[in-house]
Design a protein around this motif. Sequence first.
Motif, mmCIF file in Angstrom:
data_model
loop_
_atom_site.group_PDB
_atom_site.id
_atom_site.type_symbol
_atom_site.label_atom_id
_atom_site.label_comp_id
_atom_site.label_asym_id
_atom_site.label_seq_id
_atom_site.Cartn_x
_atom_site.Cartn_y
_atom_site.Cartn_z
ATOM 1 N N SER A 48 0.978 -1.345 -0.270
ATOM 2 C CA SER A 48 -0.032 -0.315 -0.273
ATOM 3 C C SER A 48 0.636 1.048 -0.311
ATOM 4 N N THR A 122 -4.134 0.987 9.423
ATOM 5 C CA THR A 122 -3.651 0.971 8.410
ATOM 6 C C THR A 122 -3.599 1.456 7.828
ATOM 7 N N VAL A 123 -2.466 1.467 6.504
ATOM 8 C CA VAL A 123 -1.659 2.901 5.790
ATOM 9 C C VAL A 123 -2.940 2.817 4.605
ATOM 10 N N SER A 124 -4.172 3.685 4.511
ATOM 11 C CA SER A 124 -4.559 4.054 2.564
ATOM 12 C C SER A 124 -3.542 3.734 1.663
ATOM 13 N N LEU A 130 0.366 11.051 2.464
ATOM 14 C CA LEU A 130 1.028 11.382 1.662
ATOM 15 C C LEU A 130 1.554 13.250 1.500
ATOM 16 N N SER B 54 4.411 0.342 6.695
ATOM 17 C CA SER B 54 3.409 -0.131 6.682
ATOM 18 C C SER B 54 3.081 -1.187 8.134
ATOM 19 N N GLY B 57 1.752 1.422 10.177
ATOM 20 C CA GLY B 57 0.633 1.979 10.390
ATOM 21 C C GLY B 57 0.868 3.916 10.175
ATOM 22 N N THR B 58 2.331 3.534 9.662
ATOM 23 C CA THR B 58 3.106 5.459 9.587
ATOM 24 C C THR B 58 3.285 6.042 7.947
ATOM 25 N N ARG B 59 3.290 6.402 8.069
ATOM 26 C CA ARG B 59 3.530 7.254 6.644
ATOM 27 C C ARG B 59 4.622 7.887 6.720
ATOM 28 N N GLN B 62 7.575 5.989 3.630
ATOM 29 C CA GLN B 62 7.054 6.570 2.792
ATOM 30 C C GLN B 62 7.707 7.743 2.187
#
Lengths: 169, 103
Positions: A48, A122-124, A130, B54, B57-59, B62
């Motif tokens: 994801s 969870t990351v959508s 972002l 992932s 549960g964090t961005r 990325q």
Amino acid sequence: MARLMFDAAAIFTVLFAAVMVVHRHPVKSVLALVVSFFGLAVCYVMLSAPFIAAIQVIVYAGAILVLFLFVLLLLNVPEETRGRDPRPIQRILSGGALLVFAVYLLGLLRGHGAPAGGPGGTVSFDVAPLARLLFSRYLLPFEALSVLLLAALVGAFVLAQQEKGETRR
Amino acid sequence: MIGGIPLGDALLASGALFLVGLAGALLRRSAISIFLSIEVMMNAANLALIGYGSALGTREGQIVVFFVIAIAAAEASVGLAIFVALFRHKETIDVNKINLLKW
């Protein structure tokens, strides 16, 4: 199902990376790496991270590796010969070090789960959060990055230009 | 678990990819092949970062990978320019034949 697809993409990626390493022809080696990076993009989608998958294809496979191809064609690099190795001891030592590192790394990774105490959830799949993060909390590094890219551009130009008085070959 | 994918799978894939890159960096002789192998190792690290991001549960993972890819672009351009300059002086990019700091 998702796990099966992720594992297939990961095996594909590692396999083509191995093809890149063993292939002696430099251009074919780069092309194998392009295929490998496409597999890695599939892995990112399964985890994801669709935006990262997109820039993996556009920037890595599309720009960086094409830069490699241009340089290879410019320099006309010959195929690596299978001839006698002038320093065989280096290869033996590095092979041993590689083996030790492999055992250590795989032992470290085996059975390593997610650490507790994360934010959870969870990351959508959508990209907008972002972008919001990138342009608020990480705005300064983002802008610094543009200066870095400009510096790299100027540096690459200075390094690769022909010196005065040098004849063109 | 990330949508049915255990974190262990992502870490194992990342470790395998890193080992392939390390083998290439240690065993190949052409400077460009070594450089490509370093790119593979960088991508293995990216895969681990995305997997952990992932799973937690964090961005942030990325975001870091985004910066790594941008810096890799800068690094690749400067590195390849060095190879072009080197080839112009030495007529080779075999690392066994490039063993003098100054000539």
